[in-house]
Design an enzyme around this catalytic site. Structure first.
Site, PDB file in Angstrom:
ATOM      1  N   ASN A   7       0.645  -1.105   0.004  1.00  0.00           N
ATOM      2  CA  ASN A   7      -0.163   0.026  -0.092  1.00  0.00           C
ATOM      3  C   ASN A   7       0.949   1.203   0.037  1.00  0.00           C
ATOM      4  OD1 ASN A   7      -1.561   2.288   0.772  1.00  0.00           O
ATOM      5  ND2 ASN A   7      -3.221   1.123   1.815  1.00  0.00           N
ATOM      6  N   GLU A  34      -4.005   1.756  -2.825  1.00  0.00           N
ATOM      7  CA  GLU A  34      -4.066   3.296  -2.614  1.00  0.00           C
ATOM      8  C   GLU A  34      -3.325   4.056  -3.601  1.00  0.00           C
ATOM      9  OE1 GLU A  34      -5.474   5.519   0.994  1.00  0.00           O
ATOM     10  OE2 GLU A  34      -4.156   3.809   2.040  1.00  0.00           O
ATOM     11  N   ASP A 145      -3.902  -4.855   1.075  1.00  0.00           N
ATOM     12  CA  ASP A 145      -4.295  -4.480   2.207  1.00  0.00           C
ATOM     13  C   ASP A 145      -5.583  -4.842   2.735  1.00  0.00           C
ATOM     14  OD1 ASP A 145      -4.858  -2.858   4.438  1.00  0.00           O
ATOM     15  OD2 ASP A 145      -4.458  -0.770   3.296  1.00  0.00           O
ATOM     16  N   ASN A 147      -7.010  -4.492   5.785  1.00  0.00           N
ATOM     17  CA  ASN A 147      -7.356  -3.840   6.768  1.00  0.00           C
ATOM     18  C   ASN A 147      -7.889  -4.432   7.882  1.00  0.00           C
ATOM     19  OD1 ASN A 147      -7.053  -0.811   6.722  1.00  0.00           O
ATOM     20  ND2 ASN A 147      -8.118  -0.791   4.655  1.00  0.00           N
ATOM     21  N   ASP A 214      -1.557  -6.140   6.097  1.00  0.00           N
ATOM     22  CA  ASP A 214      -0.995  -6.549   4.517  1.00  0.00           C
ATOM     23  C   ASP A 214      -0.726  -8.002   4.523  1.00  0.00           C
ATOM     24  OD1 ASP A 214      -0.917  -3.606   3.476  1.00  0.00           O
ATOM     25  OD2 ASP A 214      -0.009  -3.626   5.436  1.00  0.00           O
ATOM     26  N   ASP A 243       2.941   4.864   4.856  1.00  0.00           N
ATOM     27  CA  ASP A 243       2.684   4.207   6.246  1.00  0.00           C
ATOM     28  C   ASP A 243       2.595   2.667   6.295  1.00  0.00           C
ATOM     29  OD1 ASP A 243       0.156   4.453   4.990  1.00  0.00           O
ATOM     30  OD2 ASP A 243      -0.673   5.276   6.456  1.00  0.00           O
ATOM     31  N   HIS A 244       2.691   2.123   5.039  1.00  0.00           N
ATOM     32  CA  HIS A 244       2.745   0.557   5.200  1.00  0.00           C
ATOM     33  C   HIS A 244       4.217   0.191   4.608  1.00  0.00           C
ATOM     34  CE1 HIS A 244      -1.584  -0.354   5.106  1.00  0.00           C
ATOM     35  NE2 HIS A 244      -1.678   0.849   4.954  1.00  0.00           N
TER      36      HIS A 244
END
Length: 253
Positions: A7, A34, A145, A147, A214, A243-244
């Protein structure tokens, strides 16, 4: 064969990181989430100059997914068939003889919210479609991802928010696994508190306050072929990182 998921939290911002990672890690399939860009803005020329083909499914500002591969892919599908959804969260393609489904699963915002209800409906539709895909493609990787942190060990012990770790979400993850898919990361001994996402705030990465959301779920014929699955934290340490971090799967095919 190397398949990775990442991501990137805006491909426009993170494109230099992606190009550097392609050059150093040489994946056979890199699944991105994303993108946050319309298809007309996708940096296809830069990806091609790096030696990769790309199929992508994007929208302005939000969501967006892509699969990059050094060889052309086939049988591309965008979005979950028969599930009405304006959000661009799914792309699937066959890479070699492996079916790769790249997904950016809904966040859900908060348990009980409208966005959470959408997440659960989306997961139900995805599961039904993946089940059908597995009848056509014995070698299949569902990645992206999610989530969802599927177990307590996949979330920092102080993680108190219900979203990502709620029982309905974890039950949906188990339903996907119940189709005959295996969490490749858990085929190997891993460090405690191994995460793939860390908030930008409060020094979360430095403190390792994160979640493992992930994933790479693999069908049974690929389990015995799996030689490695790990989180590559190096890109998370770069300036202006996502941030991933990428999660990498190696298959001996």
């Amino acid at each position: 064969m190397r398949i990775a998921t990442w991501n990137v939290n805006s491909l426009k911002v993170r494109l230099p990181h992606v190009l550097d990672w392609l050059a150093s890690e040489k994946p056979d399939a890199l699944c991105l989430q994303e993108l946050k860009m319309e298809d007309k803005a996708f940096p296809l020329e830069a990806i091609q100059e790096a030696g990769y083909h790309a199929v992508f499914n994007g929208q302005k500002t939000y969501n967006g997914v892509a699969i990059l591969s050094p060889e052309p892919v086939s049988d591309t599908i965008k979005d979950i068939p028969d599930f009405e959804d304006a959000q661009k969260r799914i792309i699937a393609a066959t890479v070699g003889d492996v079916r790769v489904i790249c997904g950016y699963f809904p966040n859900g915002q908060a348990v009980g919210s409208e966005k959470f209800e959408y997440k659960m409906r989306w997961l139900e539709a995805l599961t039904a479609w993946v089940k059908a895909e597995m009848t056509r493609h014995p070698k299949l990787v569902l990645t992206g991802d999610f989530n969802i942190a599927p177990e307590d060990r996949d979330a920092h012990p102080d993680w108190k928010d219900e979203i990502h770790v709620s029982e309905p979400e974890r039950a949906a993850f188990r339903a996907l696994a119940g189709l005959g898919l295996t969490d490749a990361f858990r085929l190997f001994e891993q460090e405690e508190r191994s995460f793939s996402w860390w908030d930008y705030r409060m020094g979360a990465f430095r403190r390792n306050f994160g979640l493992r959301i992930d994933h790479l779920l693999i069908s049974e014929p690929l389990v015995s072929k799996t030689t490695l699955c790990h989180v590559d934290k190096a890109p998370r340490k770069l300036e202006r990182p996502s941030d991933h971090a990428p999660v990498v799967l190696d298959l001996d095919l």
